[in-house]
Design an enzyme around this catalytic site. Sequence first.
Site, PDB file in Angstrom:
ATOM      1  N   ASP A 140       0.819  -1.219   0.000  1.00 13.48           N
ATOM      2  CA  ASP A 140       0.000   0.000   0.000  1.00 13.48           C
ATOM      3  C   ASP A 140       0.849   1.264   0.000  1.00 13.48           C
ATOM      4  O   ASP A 140       0.340   2.352  -0.219  1.00 13.48           O
ATOM      5  CB  ASP A 140      -0.945  -0.006   1.216  1.00 13.48           C
ATOM      6  CG  ASP A 140      -2.402   0.073   0.793  1.00 13.48           C
ATOM      7  OD1 ASP A 140      -2.688  -0.205  -0.384  1.00 13.48           O
ATOM      8  OD2 ASP A 140      -3.243   0.411   1.627  1.00 13.48           O
TER       9      ASP A 140
ATOM     10  N   LYS B  59      -6.622  -0.927   5.566  1.00 13.01           N
ATOM     11  CA  LYS B  59      -6.285  -2.332   5.288  1.00 13.01           C
ATOM     12  C   LYS B  59      -7.432  -3.061   4.605  1.00 13.01           C
ATOM     13  O   LYS B  59      -7.209  -3.902   3.716  1.00 13.01           O
ATOM     14  CB  LYS B  59      -5.898  -3.039   6.589  1.00 13.01           C
ATOM     15  CG  LYS B  59      -5.420  -4.473   6.410  1.00 13.01           C
ATOM     16  CD  LYS B  59      -5.010  -5.076   7.746  1.00 13.01           C
ATOM     17  CE  LYS B  59      -4.629  -6.542   7.599  1.00 13.01           C
ATOM     18  NZ  LYS B  59      -4.238  -7.141   8.906  1.00 13.01           N
TER      19      LYS B  59
ATOM     20  N   ASP C   2      -0.430 -11.172   7.491  1.00 15.39           N
ATOM     21  CA  ASP C   2       0.321  -9.933   7.650  1.00 15.39           C
ATOM     22  C   ASP C   2       1.744 -10.123   7.139  1.00 15.39           C
ATOM     23  O   ASP C   2       2.294 -11.229   7.195  1.00 15.39           O
ATOM     24  CB  ASP C   2       0.357  -9.511   9.123  1.00 15.39           C
ATOM     25  CG  ASP C   2      -0.952  -8.893   9.575  1.00 15.39           C
ATOM     26  OD1 ASP C   2      -1.804  -8.606   8.718  1.00 15.39           O
ATOM     27  OD2 ASP C   2      -1.128  -8.712  10.799  1.00 15.39           O
TER      28      ASP C   2
ATOM     29  N   ASP D 201     -10.717  -6.657  10.712  1.00 15.05           N
ATOM     30  CA  ASP D 201     -10.775  -8.089  10.989  1.00 15.05           C
ATOM     31  C   ASP D 201     -11.977  -8.429  11.869  1.00 15.05           C
ATOM     32  O   ASP D 201     -12.801  -9.286  11.534  1.00 15.05           O
ATOM     33  CB  ASP D 201      -9.470  -8.579  11.611  1.00 15.05           C
ATOM     34  CG  ASP D 201      -8.971  -7.673  12.731  1.00 15.05           C
ATOM     35  OD1 ASP D 201      -9.664  -6.712  13.109  1.00 15.05           O
ATOM     36  OD2 ASP D 201      -7.865  -7.944  13.249  1.00 15.05           O
TER      37      ASP D 201
END
Length: 590
Positions: free
Chosen positions: A27, A139, A163, A305
């Site tokens: 990113d 994210k 991750d 998440d």
Amino acid sequence: MRVVNTALSVMAYDYPSDKLSVYVSDDGGSSLTLFALMEAAMFSEHWLPFCKKNSVEDRSPEVYFSSKSQYWTDEAGNIKTMYEDMKKRVEHVVHSSKVDTRHDHPTIVKVLQSDETDIMPNLIYVSREKNGASPHHFKAGALNTLLRVSSVMTNSPVILTLDCDMYSNNPRSPLHALCYFSDPKLNPSLGFVQFPQKFRGVNKNDIYASELRRPFVINMAGFDGLMGSTYVGTGCFFNRRAFYGPPTNLILPEVDELGPNWIADKPIKAQDILAWAHDVAGCNYERNSNWGSKIGFRYGSLVEDYNTGYRLHCEGWRSIFCNPPKIAFYGDSPKCLIDVVSQQKRWTIGLLEVAFSRFSPITYGVRSTSLLTGMAYSQYAFWAFSSIPLVIYGFLPQVALLYGVSVFPKPSDPWFWLYIFLFLGAYGQDLLDFVLEGGTCHCWWNDQRMWLIRGFSSFIFGSIEFTLKNLNLSTHGFNLTSKVNDDDKQSKRYEQEMFDFGASSIMFFPITTVAIVNLLAFVCGLYGVFVWGEGLVLELMLVSFAVVNSLPIYMAMLLREDDGKLPKNVCILAGILTCFVVVSGFFVLK
């Protein structure tokens, strides 16, 4: 190099290479990361065959070459030499920054390795387009970009999210997950299989409670008795179908090529496939679509998440907590207290965003799942509210003790023993849960101390920032947690289990104040016991408990001279606030 090792560790899975694709989301759009992954792709041509030929268990090269003496063959020595040469080239480029940073397109989708020979898995680098005019959703937005790009290029039915700092420690993890996905009794509604988060480099007694054993292991076992474990952001295998509506109601995206049933049968290097992948990674692609609301990873919270796993459960999907004897994944944890509490402040903000949304688990969650599942998710969503009783118990009995005012029953009162029973029973059960899941008494003590520290720092300031944001007085972003430690002195303090307060932060202000107030109350309480022969026993017990928990703070204030001590300005401000609390208590209790 950590990103490189993570990518190589999953590329080397014990799984058919022609059915394995690894997508790396950068990113930051860093050409340095792209260069490192290009080097990794070339090294993988030697590393992967070596691992499978020799049945290597540690598929992360860094771990393999640093933890064992693997030099009984010339082949192992040659592979190590190639790895060290690769590291030197990457580190040289990073330090010199001499790499071409120009790109013809704001979106980059680059195939670094493909399975044309049926020997090597695909390795695809993705850097999505971002600009200030379009929300990128942190994210969750990056994950949805990967979901779309992978749909166009390979569209595999099972997806692992990982991750960048969490490498694979078990090359057979996909097979563990597929055992569940292949079970006909589970398959129709099984949305994901979550593995526990484990961390390397944690000191002996885990002074910062970095392992988060309660949410990542203990509570997971409880969730498994409901609709299944929560999603914790990494180490999770998803059924791709779960991102497209409830099990009984498929919600198709805007084009068939992005749906879960699309058969991707063209070469991933084909020009039309690459062009399509660039298009779906564009910053404006999601406008006026269901991405982030009804399909894909869900938007609206910094904790994507928790939010995504919770929403999938509300739609009727189930999950499984898979905790095999051999740990599936290892990651890195923060080694400095300010990083720990800052990370948990971000979690607090994200959880409050869900708690006060129209999908609040205490209302929507209870209606959509069950009372128990909704309440279980609410326990996380309203974490921040535990700071209220912590503040009350951290100041009120202490000020009362200073002025000899009783707020708890005295030993002659029958209710006194109820308080003793509740205190010992609650902490006893907590200790038992912790030890039965593999913890130690010393680790448990540090875990409950960090809960108190989070209550007086992360929860308070997270709640304040969330409130200001909703009043349009402040904005917050997704601040990454530092897990890279290049400070040798800080590393030494961590290994010696010394708290590192080095950064001057307002986050340390409340915990320092409560430590000083409790120390004053402790001295005053002892004086009352020895001089008058009778004291406020329960108040003194509570204060003693707080003082013992605050020992690292007292040492950082008074006894330490290293860089990890409490900054003087924090101590001075905390002292001023302590005076204010004590004086205010006099007028209130009077």
